[in-house]
Design an enzyme around this catalytic site. Structure first.
Site, short mmCIF file in Angstrom:
data_model
loop_
_atom_site.label_atom_id
_atom_site.label_comp_id
_atom_site.label_asym_id
_atom_site.label_seq_id
_atom_site.Cartn_x
_atom_site.Cartn_y
_atom_site.Cartn_z
N GLU A 185 56.03 30.76 34.53
CA GLU A 185 56.08 30.55 35.97
C GLU A 185 55.92 29.07 36.32
OE1 GLU A 185 53.12 33.28 37.21
OE2 GLU A 185 54.45 35.01 37.00
N LYS A 241 61.28 35.59 42.93
CA LYS A 241 59.86 35.66 43.25
C LYS A 241 59.67 35.19 44.68
CE LYS A 241 59.01 31.12 41.24
NZ LYS A 241 58.26 30.34 40.24
N LYS A 297 40.94 32.07 46.78
CA LYS A 297 41.47 30.86 47.40
C LYS A 297 40.85 30.61 48.77
CE LYS A 297 45.81 31.29 44.91
NZ LYS A 297 47.21 31.74 44.95
N GLU A 346 43.01 37.48 44.46
CA GLU A 346 43.37 36.07 44.36
C GLU A 346 43.34 35.40 45.72
OE1 GLU A 346 43.29 34.98 41.57
OE2 GLU A 346 43.71 36.72 40.33
#
Length: 451
Positions: A280, A186, A418, A414
């Site tokens: 995760e 990732k 933020k 997302e």
């Protein structure tokens, strides 16, 4: 004379009567009721200026002036004794190109600190035993009166995203291909949003507005001069080290806040039960545990995650604590833990290489480490939900963890949520890709990391 002026005078008298080995003195302060600590800091003509408020609000500090500076936290740690602390931080990867306003690492022993704890207020000063008059000269420059920080009045003339959505989509596709075909598991990719302002904005204004709106967070500001500063309100602790005891956390797995109490509860329960978000979070836990094992730590890891609820989002958190080998320095702990899996990816080296090759900007201190090193206690936060002020431009930063199943539109949203932690303080509106409304509500709410 005010309480502050009395404290300044008393501190100067202590310094003038101090012995040759004295390196730090302090006096209590009768702080005026309802006085603004950030306003007092903003009124001072002394730089650098550093503001720190711990997430638990048990300590707030303003550090002013530099008695000594360091680019290496290990050397900084070796230089202090007693109650002295060095303040500052370092960039995301420690390799940010050096320039005047964004050093890859900068720590300083301040001339003075104004400190608030639950026990009261104090004004402290650090001394160069060979030149005590240097500290006295700086103390005499202090402005005792306390002014209020004016509300933010500047608006936004223009917004520029780097990468823009098309570039973001290409970068995300490249990350997914690398995850499929290489050792990369990732990677956390970031965006810089630059707001061109139509009026003056100070670091203190941004800090004050954010501290009033964003709770349950560390609040920090590092300003080298009046027109440049790095400001943030982050929920994430990198570590708190007290003697040999260390506390850290895995903050990974996020969902938006609901529009009402019932929706907020449903979203929170979904996050707590979602297998992918829990997985995760576990990856970040495993990475931290593996890294602390090199420090000889005996660890206690929370069995289940808890919720951290912020203004825009809510996160999964697993607390981790342990006892370190006595010879492990705080600077070594900083090297061990940062950058975390939650803001870089896994494996670390592969993720850092991908970020360096593909992100179109240098992160600087965004997602780096900000805090202090002391002899008995050190603490750092992870500098997410942060902004860099450069004159009439404000750079906002956000990141998203990319794993199999990530889509450009949902991850872009997302980033927007933020960024809103700070952009809403200036009345900024979110931007969304043209087809983002086609994604499901659940898809829009999910995010995989805290950067």
């Amino acid at each position: 004379m005010t309480g502050i002026q009395t404290a300044i005078t008393s501190l100067i008298e202590l310094i003038q009567g101090a012995g040759p080995s004295t390196r730090r003195v302090s006096v209590p302060v009768c702080w005026p009721v309802h006085a603004d600590m950030i306003g007092w800091m903003d009124s001072q003509p002394i730089f650098p200026k550093f503001f720190w408020q711990a997430r638990d609000t048990q300590e707030t500090v303003v550090a002013l002036g530099q008695l000594e500076t360091f680019s290496d936290p290990a050397l900084a740690e070796q230089s202090i004794d007693g109650q002295q602390r060095v303040w500052g931080g370092r960039s995301f990867d420690g390799r940010t190109p050096r320039n005047r306003h964004c050093l890859s690492a900068f720590f300083f022993l301040p001339v003075m600190e104004l400190i608030q704890t639950h026990q009261g207020w104090q004004l402290a000063a650090n001394l160069d035993p060979a030149d005590k008059a240097r500290t006295v000269r700086q103390l005499r420059r202090l402005v005792p009166s306390v002014a209020r920080v004016p509300a933010i009045r500047s608006g936004i003339r223009q917004r520029t995203d780097s990468p823009d959505f098309d570039q973001w989509s290409m970068m995300l596709d490249g990350a997914l291909h690398a995850i499929e075909t290489s050792a990369l598991d990732k990677v956390v990719l970031a965006r810089r949003t630059t707001l061109s302002l139509d009026g003056e904005l100070s670091s203190a204004q941004l800090l004050q507005a954010s501290r009033q709106k964003n709770h349950h967070s560390f609040h920090f500001m590092m300003a080298q001069d009046a027109r440049h500063g790095f400001v943030g309100s982050t929920p994430e602790r990198l570590f708190l080290r007290q003697e040999s005891h260390c506390r850290t956390e895995a903050l990974a797995g996020t969902i938006a806040r609901g529009q009402n109490e019932a929706e907020d509860y449903r979203l929170a329960q979904w996050l707590l039960e979602d297998g992918k978000n829990r997985y995760e979070n576990q990856l970040v836990v495993d990475d931290i545990v593996q890294r602390l094992a090199a420090c000889g730590a005996t660890l206690d890891v929370a069995e289940t995650p808890t919720l951290v609820r912020l203004r825009q989002v809510q996160h999964l958190k697993r607390a981790i604590s342990g006892v370190l080998n006595a010879e492990v320095a705080s600077a070594a702990l900083l090297d061990t833990l940062q950058p975390t899996a939650a803001i870089a990816g896994l494996p670390r080296d592969e993720a850092l290489a991908f970020i360096a090759a593909h992100e179109p900007f240098a992160r600087g201190w965004y997602s780096g480490a900000v805090g202090y090193i002391g002899c008995a206690q050190s603490e750092f936060c992870v500098a997410i939900r942060s902004a860099l002020l450069e004159g009439d431009e404000l750079h906002l930063f956000a990141g998203a963890g990319i794993v199999p199943g990530s889509t450009a539109a949902s991850e872009w949203q997302e980033l927007e949520r933020k960024t809103e932690t700070l952009s809403h303080l200036l009345g900024a509106e979110s931007t969304a890709p043209g087809n983002s409304g086609e994604s499901s509500t659940r898809e829009q709410h999910r995010e995989r990391h805290t950067a």
